[in-house]
Design a protein around this motif. Structure first.
Motif, PDB file in Angstrom:
ATOM      1  N   VAL A   6      -0.641  -3.684  11.401  1.00  0.00           N
ATOM      2  CA  VAL A   6      -0.124  -2.316  11.508  1.00  0.00           C
ATOM      3  C   VAL A   6       0.798  -2.243  12.714  1.00  0.00           C
ATOM      4  CG1 VAL A   6      -0.708   0.118  11.689  1.00  0.00           C
ATOM      5  CG2 VAL A   6      -2.262  -1.458  10.505  1.00  0.00           C
ATOM      6  N   ILE A  51       2.749  -3.133   7.987  1.00  0.00           N
ATOM      7  CA  ILE A  51       2.859  -1.704   7.685  1.00  0.00           C
ATOM      8  C   ILE A  51       3.351  -0.966   8.921  1.00  0.00           C
ATOM      9  CG2 ILE A  51       1.645   0.320   6.801  1.00  0.00           C
ATOM     10  CD1 ILE A  51      -0.589  -1.621   5.866  1.00  0.00           C
ATOM     11  N   TYR A  93       5.955  -5.861   3.082  1.00  0.00           N
ATOM     12  CA  TYR A  93       6.140  -4.782   4.044  1.00  0.00           C
ATOM     13  C   TYR A  93       5.980  -3.448   3.335  1.00  0.00           C
ATOM     14  CZ  TYR A  93       8.334  -1.342   7.029  1.00  0.00           C
ATOM     15  OH  TYR A  93       8.571  -0.207   7.768  1.00  0.00           O
ATOM     16  N   GLN A  94       5.269  -2.518   3.983  1.00  0.00           N
ATOM     17  CA  GLN A  94       5.127  -1.166   3.483  1.00  0.00           C
ATOM     18  C   GLN A  94       5.429  -0.180   4.596  1.00  0.00           C
ATOM     19  OE1 GLN A  94       1.019  -2.202   1.279  1.00  0.00           O
ATOM     20  NE2 GLN A  94       1.672  -0.099   0.937  1.00  0.00           N
ATOM     21  N   SER A  95       6.022   0.944   4.215  1.00  0.00           N
ATOM     22  CA  SER A  95       6.282   2.015   5.171  1.00  0.00           C
ATOM     23  C   SER A  95       5.296   3.142   4.906  1.00  0.00           C
ATOM     24  CB  SER A  95       7.717   2.526   5.021  1.00  0.00           C
ATOM     25  OG  SER A  95       7.965   3.566   5.949  1.00  0.00           O
ATOM     26  N   SER A  96       4.397   3.370   5.856  1.00  0.00           N
ATOM     27  CA  SER A  96       3.398   4.420   5.691  1.00  0.00           C
ATOM     28  C   SER A  96       2.669   4.665   7.006  1.00  0.00           C
ATOM     29  CB  SER A  96       2.367   4.031   4.627  1.00  0.00           C
ATOM     30  OG  SER A  96       1.361   5.040   4.510  1.00  0.00           O
ATOM     31  N   VAL A 133      -0.831   5.088   8.859  1.00  0.00           N
ATOM     32  CA  VAL A 133      -2.062   4.339   8.597  1.00  0.00           C
ATOM     33  C   VAL A 133      -3.201   4.878   9.456  1.00  0.00           C
ATOM     34  CG1 VAL A 133      -3.168   2.079   8.819  1.00  0.00           C
ATOM     35  CG2 VAL A 133      -0.842   2.241   7.947  1.00  0.00           C
ATOM     36  N   LEU A 188      -3.787   4.802   3.736  1.00  0.00           N
ATOM     37  CA  LEU A 188      -2.377   5.115   3.861  1.00  0.00           C
ATOM     38  C   LEU A 188      -2.143   6.607   3.636  1.00  0.00           C
ATOM     39  CD1 LEU A 188      -0.697   2.089   2.048  1.00  0.00           C
ATOM     40  CD2 LEU A 188      -1.625   2.265   4.364  1.00  0.00           C
TER      41      LEU A 188
END
Length: 381
Positions: free
Chosen positions: A10, A33, A166-169, A171, A186
């Motif tokens: 993260v 993330i 890769y994720q955009s969020s 957390v 998320l």
């Protein structure tokens, strides 16, 4: 985690991005993330440039920065993107104090190229700097400026290219039971499961540490100003002037040719007031601008009337003695935290990521690397 597995990291700043990339290269399945993207404007790793230097009082930081420099150069060659501008550093000293003596000794012991310039030599080398009130300066030719925002994006891109995700969020820590963290929550309500979790959340560390341990590290507000250089005058650009630092009653530093912004970057290293990185107002203060203008006119007289072309507010997250915090979260055998950049962490990012990856993989124990502090130190302190 002594075996390869799935790791969720993260935070896609200097610490998190490099940790994720190192774990991926060691055979883990990594998901990275970040709430607003690598090098975003609120992040401590955001902005156009960061100073790279090995001039440190702490010899462990000299060593760690040396390893980081090697890794920066390797990634620059691998990515074919310019991440590091080796324009050198000049450390301006009103007096050759015990601090300067320790810097010189540490640079010598680490075989880092450097030299001491007395005031007359400094005036000849850099006539655009006022030197009559200085005893001299340390010149570190292998230092320079890192392209911060771009570097964070390059590391994220390398992770994805090499098989990570890769994720955009936003957390939050998820379910915790029997000494293990099962997942992350998320923003959309979904969950990310993994065998291990690394929180490299910079100034947002309070969301993890306050919840799990009841304490967090101080976060302070810092201001940065960029001034326009005189038209047709290249004296204050990167071809004529290195990165600089001034070790006086207050510590100032700056970068000529501040990345994609251009101009002349000036920043006061003095710790500002407490700051919330999510809700804090990022309007630079009138007092901060006045102080920067006053310093600029005194130290770089040719920039006395320079217009302000950009300004920003970032934050420092303070760990013990300027070291970084990297440790397993107490009570959890599969969750880690790395934070506490202390205003100088970006340059060390590749070496920090390499070290934290070795912690997660079980190659060495937290506390074995003296450039890092631990959660137990913070509790006892």
């Amino acid at each position: 985690m002594s075996t390869q597995g799935r790791v969720a990291v993260v935070g896609a700043g200097a610490f998190g991005g490099w940790t994720a990339l190192n774990l991926q290269r060691r055979g883990c399945e990594v998901v990275l993330i970040d709430a607003w993207g690598p090098g975003h404007v609120r992040a401590s790793s955001g902005g156009a440039t960061r100073v790279f230097r090995q001039s440190y009082e702490n010899p462990d930081m000299v060593r760690l920065a040396g390893r980081a420099r090697q890794l920066w150069m390797e990634e620059q060659e691998r990515s074919r993107r310019r991440l590091f501008d080796p324009m050198g550093l000049v450390w301006l000293a009103p007096k050759r104090s015990e601090v300067e003596q320790r810097l010189l000794s540490n640079l010598t012991n680490a075989s880092v190229p450097h030299e001491w310039l007395d005031a007359d030599q400094l005036a000849v080398a850099y006539p655009q700097i006022r030197t009559d009130d200085l005893e001299g300066a340390i010149l570190e030719p292998g230092a320079g400026a890192l392209r911060a925002r771009e570097a964070c994006q390059v590391v994220r891109d390398a992770l994805v290219t090499e098989g990570g995700s890769y994720q955009s969020s936003w957390v939050e820590p998820g379910t915790i039971r029997s000494g293990r963290m099962d997942d992350l929550r998320l923003a959309d309500g979904s969950r990310v499961t993994a065998d291990a979790f690394v929180f490299a959340v910079g100034p947002w560390q309070g969301a993890v540490l306050d919840r799990l341990l009841g304490w967090s590290l101080p976060v302070t507000r810092q201001e940065i100003f960029v001034f326009g250089t005189p038209p047709g005058d290249d004296r204050f650009g990167p071809g004529r002037l290195p990165v600089w630092a001034y070790h006086g009653a207050r510590f100032w530093y700056g970068v000529p040719g501040d990345g994609d912004v251009g101009g002349f970057k000036v920043a006061d290293d003095h710790r500002g007031p407490a700051f919330d990185p999510t809700t804090g107002d990022r309007t630079p203060s009138a007092q901060g601008l006045d102080d920067a203008r006053s310093f600029l006119a005194t130290r770089f007289p040719g920039m006395a009337d320079a217009p302000l072309i950009a300004a920003s507010v970032c934050q420092y997250t303070e760990a013990i003695d300027g070291r970084f915090l990297a440790d397993r979260l107490p009570g959890l055998n599969n969750a880690w935290i790395v934070t506490g950049g202390s205003g100088h962490g970006f340059k060390h990012g590749p070496a920090v990521g390499e070290t934290v990856a070795s912690f997660v993989m079980g190659d060495q124990l937290p506390g074995a690397e003296p450039a890092f502090s631990t959660c137990s130190e913070r509790r006892s302190g």
